[in-house]
Scaffold this active site. Sequence first.
Site, PDB file in Angstrom:
ATOM      1  N   GLU A 111     -23.197 -53.368 -40.796  1.00 23.50           N
ATOM      2  CA  GLU A 111     -23.417 -53.992 -42.103  1.00 23.50           C
ATOM      3  C   GLU A 111     -23.617 -55.485 -41.894  1.00 23.50           C
ATOM      4  OE1 GLU A 111     -21.158 -52.550 -45.546  1.00 23.50           O
ATOM      5  OE2 GLU A 111     -20.388 -50.974 -44.259  1.00 23.50           O
ATOM      6  N   HIS A 226     -22.676 -57.847 -55.156  1.00 21.08           N
ATOM      7  CA  HIS A 226     -23.369 -57.007 -54.163  1.00 21.08           C
ATOM      8  C   HIS A 226     -24.854 -57.083 -54.451  1.00 21.08           C
ATOM      9  CE1 HIS A 226     -24.460 -53.683 -51.587  1.00 21.08           C
ATOM     10  NE2 HIS A 226     -23.221 -53.633 -51.136  1.00 21.08           N
ATOM     11  N   ARG A 272     -24.048 -61.379 -47.716  1.00 26.24           N
ATOM     12  CA  ARG A 272     -24.257 -60.782 -49.034  1.00 26.24           C
ATOM     13  C   ARG A 272     -24.650 -61.757 -50.125  1.00 26.24           C
ATOM     14  NH1 ARG A 272     -19.760 -56.134 -49.896  1.00 26.24           N
ATOM     15  NH2 ARG A 272     -20.844 -54.925 -48.333  1.00 26.24           N
ATOM     16  N   HIS A 332     -19.050 -57.088 -57.596  1.00 28.40           N
ATOM     17  CA  HIS A 332     -18.595 -56.027 -56.683  1.00 28.40           C
ATOM     18  C   HIS A 332     -17.144 -56.190 -56.248  1.00 28.40           C
ATOM     19  CE1 HIS A 332     -19.088 -52.923 -53.698  1.00 28.40           C
ATOM     20  NE2 HIS A 332     -18.835 -53.740 -52.697  1.00 28.40           N
ATOM     21  N   ARG A 367     -16.213 -62.167 -48.694  1.00 28.46           N
ATOM     22  CA  ARG A 367     -15.647 -61.095 -47.874  1.00 28.46           C
ATOM     23  C   ARG A 367     -16.687 -60.495 -46.934  1.00 28.46           C
ATOM     24  NH1 ARG A 367     -15.596 -55.553 -48.620  1.00 28.46           N
ATOM     25  NH2 ARG A 367     -16.714 -55.886 -50.558  1.00 28.46           N
TER      26      ARG A 367
HETATM   27  C1  SIN Z   1     -21.337 -51.205 -49.227  1.00 32.88           C
HETATM   28  O1  SIN Z   1     -21.241 -50.047 -48.827  1.00 32.88           O
HETATM   29  O2  SIN Z   1     -22.399 -51.827 -49.245  1.00 32.88           O
HETATM   30  C2  SIN Z   1     -20.121 -51.882 -49.739  1.00 32.88           C
HETATM   31  C3  SIN Z   1     -19.114 -52.002 -48.691  1.00 32.88           C
HETATM   32  C4  SIN Z   1     -18.191 -53.129 -49.012  1.00 32.88           C
HETATM   33  O3  SIN Z   1     -18.234 -53.659 -50.109  1.00 32.88           O
HETATM   34  O4  SIN Z   1     -17.435 -53.534 -48.130  1.00 32.88           O
END
Ligand code: SIN
Length: 523
Positions: A111, A226, A272, A332, A367
């Site tokens: 990620e 998000h 993000r 989010h 975060r």
């Molecule tokens: C996601 O799956 O994009 C969210 C995961 C997260 O917020 O840590």
Amino acid sequence: MITDFIIVGSGIAGLRAAIALAPAGRVLVLTKADPEESNTGYAQGGIAVAVGAGDSPALHAADTLRAGDGLCDEGAVDVLVGNGPRYVRELVEWGTRFDRDGDGQLALGREAAHSVRRVLHAGDATGREIGRVLWKRASAFGSVATINHAFVTDLVAGGGAVRGVHYVDRDGARHEVRARAVLLATGGAGQLFRETTNPPVATGDGIALGYRAGARLADLEFVQFHPTALNRAGAPRFLISEALRGEGARLVDDRGEAFMTRVHADGDLAPRDVVARAIAREMERTGAPVYLTLAHLDAGYVCARFPTIADMCRRVGLDLARDPIPVGPAAHYIMGGVDTDEWGRTSLPGLFAAGEVACTGVHGANRLASNSLLEGLVFGARAAIAMQEPPAAAALKRDRVVARGSWLVAGRTAAEPAATSHQPPVDVRDLMWTSVGLFRRREGLEHAVASLDAAERTERDRMGETTPDADAWRRLNLVTAARLVARAALRREESRGAHFREDFPARDDDHWKRHVVDVRGAE
Ligand code: SIN
């Protein structure tokens, strides 16, 4: 009623704490809805933990600190990444079915802002799988009792400590429960905003409860948006996990052109906040939607790896593997919350907090993806250890707070407008989205603070006229939490992490490399 330990909330932090407390006494878990309804159950991407070859807690810490944009508590980060592997191994031993690769090793996802693959996942429903295992284990203890549809309205204080809670049940009857220690594990506050990936239960109750009781709150201005929630008229803002981009999905404009490489060296896997703002600007520039495309990836793999998202897309007439998926930002996660130390202790003896409601300092201003389930797991377990200490020892350690760097206890600032009782009634979630969302400016924030001040007074007046039910308390909590977030955002005159001020677009370490604390009465 009298018990030993009260846990408010049944997400990963609350359940992990219940399991650790069960051998030590009677544990009462209070949930305001059905027990499985929490942010945990909606977590898709997974749980970040340094267990892969080539990874280490030090590398995980470095990524976490970078994402936090200069405001993480390094001690708390070390606790998180150092203890993560052992608590996650325990989850595996208890039967959590994380995905595995062809050799039977735990499969690691990628990620944004992670320098290596380190996200354990169970398809795209990781939170649900972890919740299943924790519920099963907690329920096996005869000492753990649960009351559902119990809405906690306030904390019972006595002798300088928190000694229990009041709650209203689904029929509106009021109850008191006393205990040695109370854990707030109430989760997040996404519902403060019109657009959110969070379930309806995420209304900031723990923030409001802690505030009313006089607990210190910190860093409330830092709300993560998000970048990729489903953005289709009439459909819920369903989360389209960042893990898709980790597997190669691309963000494109309405002509099918990728645009993130123009914005940041890490392209689609930029932090993000950067991606969320870039999408919002792109939509504004073109007046058209932004899409996520997976059409260049193997369709069988996409549907097998992301079955929940594929199913959700199918329900709104989209083929995840083939169609461009319209996406946009949505609230989010809140990085701030009830201020705690590394053991979940708050500023009030007898009161503990863990999970999203807490501000342990591990996330700083932004975060790192998939650190939230880990935080709930690690700090839920640790809070349970501290809750068994004699009450006098159970209060936030001041020296740790000093070690955390500069702190500012907020009073009303010159910039903050005094409330008048003439503000028109507001739609709180709409106001928060437009004035306290991705792009913030003084005028909008001042308007929001004044309107929310007035809205909070209206809610209180209404409550004084009747016997308030759970809905009345929920509305009050939402307005209180919204007001505190708006005030904090107005105060911080810089841009850092998820907090972006159009009128102060640069990070300003000289004045703002510090946490801002709210305490009731300091106003
Ligand atoms: C996601 O799956 O994009 C969210 C995961 C997260 O917020 O840590």
